[in-house]
Write an enzyme that holds these catalytic residues in place. Structure first.
Site, PDB file in Angstrom:
ATOM      1  N   PRO A   1       0.822  -1.206   0.000  1.00  0.00           N
ATOM      2  CA  PRO A   1       0.000   0.000   0.000  1.00  0.00           C
ATOM      3  C   PRO A   1       0.859   1.261   0.000  1.00  0.00           C
ATOM      4  O   PRO A   1       1.718   1.423   0.855  1.00  0.00           O
ATOM      5  CB  PRO A   1      -0.784  -0.106   1.318  1.00  0.00           C
ATOM      6  N   GLU A   2       0.647   2.109  -0.963  1.00  0.00           N
ATOM      7  CA  GLU A   2       1.261   3.431  -0.933  1.00  0.00           C
ATOM      8  C   GLU A   2       0.180   4.399  -0.490  1.00  0.00           C
ATOM      9  O   GLU A   2      -0.931   3.985  -0.160  1.00  0.00           O
ATOM     10  CB  GLU A   2       1.819   3.789  -2.327  1.00  0.00           C
TER      11      GLU A   2
ATOM     12  N   HIS B   1      -2.774 -15.367   8.784  1.00  0.00           N
ATOM     13  CA  HIS B   1      -2.231 -14.005   8.812  1.00  0.00           C
ATOM     14  C   HIS B   1      -3.243 -12.970   9.269  1.00  0.00           C
ATOM     15  O   HIS B   1      -3.000 -11.775   9.136  1.00  0.00           O
ATOM     16  CB  HIS B   1      -1.676 -13.650   7.440  1.00  0.00           C
TER      17      HIS B   1
ATOM     18  N   ARG C   1       3.216 -10.346   5.824  1.00  0.00           N
ATOM     19  CA  ARG C   1       4.639 -10.080   6.071  1.00  0.00           C
ATOM     20  C   ARG C   1       4.924  -9.359   7.383  1.00  0.00           C
ATOM     21  O   ARG C   1       6.066  -9.144   7.748  1.00  0.00           O
ATOM     22  CB  ARG C   1       5.225  -9.317   4.887  1.00  0.00           C
TER      23      ARG C   1
ATOM     24  N   ARG D   1      22.339  19.003  -1.169  1.00  0.00           N
ATOM     25  CA  ARG D   1      22.222  17.546  -1.029  1.00  0.00           C
ATOM     26  C   ARG D   1      22.733  16.845  -2.274  1.00  0.00           C
ATOM     27  O   ARG D   1      22.319  17.139  -3.384  1.00  0.00           O
ATOM     28  CB  ARG D   1      20.782  17.149  -0.708  1.00  0.00           C
TER      29      ARG D   1
END
Length: 271
Positions: free
Chosen positions: A2-3, A91, A110, A152
């Site tokens: 999921p983003e 799970h 996971r 940077r």
DNA sequence: AATCGCGCCTGACGGC
DNA sequence: TGCCGTCAGGCGCGAT
């Protein structure tokens, strides 16, 4: 995985089923997530009502009477609203059972997800307090990226994925935004001008907005709260398309590892 | 302060 | 068919 658009899609999916409901009990079958779930959590949330379901970065913030649940889906987590409760699978780590019968079930093969409880302002929580701006908010802009990137030397892709700079731009959308903006993912962040950063911020907002509208990207483990897949995967221009022709110039899309993450880009269109 | 690399965990996949 | 090694991936954290 999921983003941000997926998390927002989950938030919108579960919120109507939770707000105004009272929690009967919480069942935890597996405490060992990214951080162990507190043993005191079930006792703390029982008999509390849900007030709001919010989001900060990829953290879902479920506001109860006396505090907030801070819930992260990691990369394989899902939250579903279930009316008839099937026997939990291996799970299915957490159930939040509501008084009126529905259950919010958390599944995370996971176990990179996490669940915290806080009685103070969740934005002050250690996991949230140092986060950069929301990508769809006004604070996030080309000017912001330009200012924060001066000096940077690291790759701009890593810079974009730094949660202190901006949240919610994960591996997929970082690749996609850089492609849309025509910027090479390995270019030093400090060596990109204001005009290009304006373009980058703009396309990032557009891509994330479209992805949310489409219900999130479908990849492997992700499905919406109701179970049907999102429809954004087909919109991805470079992610996961190594070897395929670039949609703009026809050159083969390439992949390489940047900052321990697979990255996809068009060597012709991005520089 | 910036940057880099690690590790948590499981399922999918490729090779033999 | 089965076993095993490898890899992906969010992201906080410790080391440099």
């Amino acid at each position: 995985m999921p983003e941000l658009p997926e998390v927002e899609t989950v938030r919108r999916g579960i919120a109507p089923h939770l707000v105004g409901e009272k929690i009967d009990r919480m069942i935890i079958r597996q405490r060992q997530l990214r951080w162990p779930i507190s043993r005191t959590l079930p006792g703390a949330v029982a008999n509390q009502c849900v007030h709001t379901v919010g989001r900060r970065a990829k953290y879902l913030l479920i506001e109860l009477d006396d505090g907030h649940l801070i819930w992260h889906l990691g990369m394989s987590g899902s939250l579903r609203i279930l009316q008839n409760l099937p026997t939990p699978g291996t799970h299915d780590h957490v159930d939040v059972c509501l008084k009126r019968g529905a259950t919010l079930r958390f599944r995370d093969p996971r176990r990179f997800g996490s669940l915290h409880w806080t009685c103070v302002d969740p934005l002050r929580h250690r996991l949230l307090k140092n986060l950069g701006p929301e990508p769809l908010g006004e604070e996030f802009s080309g000017e912001w990226l330009y200012a924060r990137s001066r000096g940077r030397s690291g790759a701009v892709k890593n810079f974009l994925m730094d949660s202190k700079i901006v949240v919610g731009l994960g591996n997929i959308y970082a690749s996609e935004a850089l492609f849309e903006a025509g910027i090479s993912p390995v270019r030093a962040a400090g060596r990109i001008g204001l005009d290009r950063y304006r373009r980058l911020a703009e396309v990032a907002k557009t891509i994330l907005g479209q992805a949310i509208k489409a219900g999130g990207t479908t990849l492997r483990d992700f499905t919406k709260a109701e179970g049907e897949p999102g429809y954004f995967a087909q919109e991805l221009q470079v992610y996961g398309r190594a070897g395929e022709a670039c949609s703009r110039c026809g050159e083969p899309v390439r992949s390489r590892i940047i900052g321990q993450r697979s990255s996809f880009y068009c060597p012709q269109c991005q520089n």
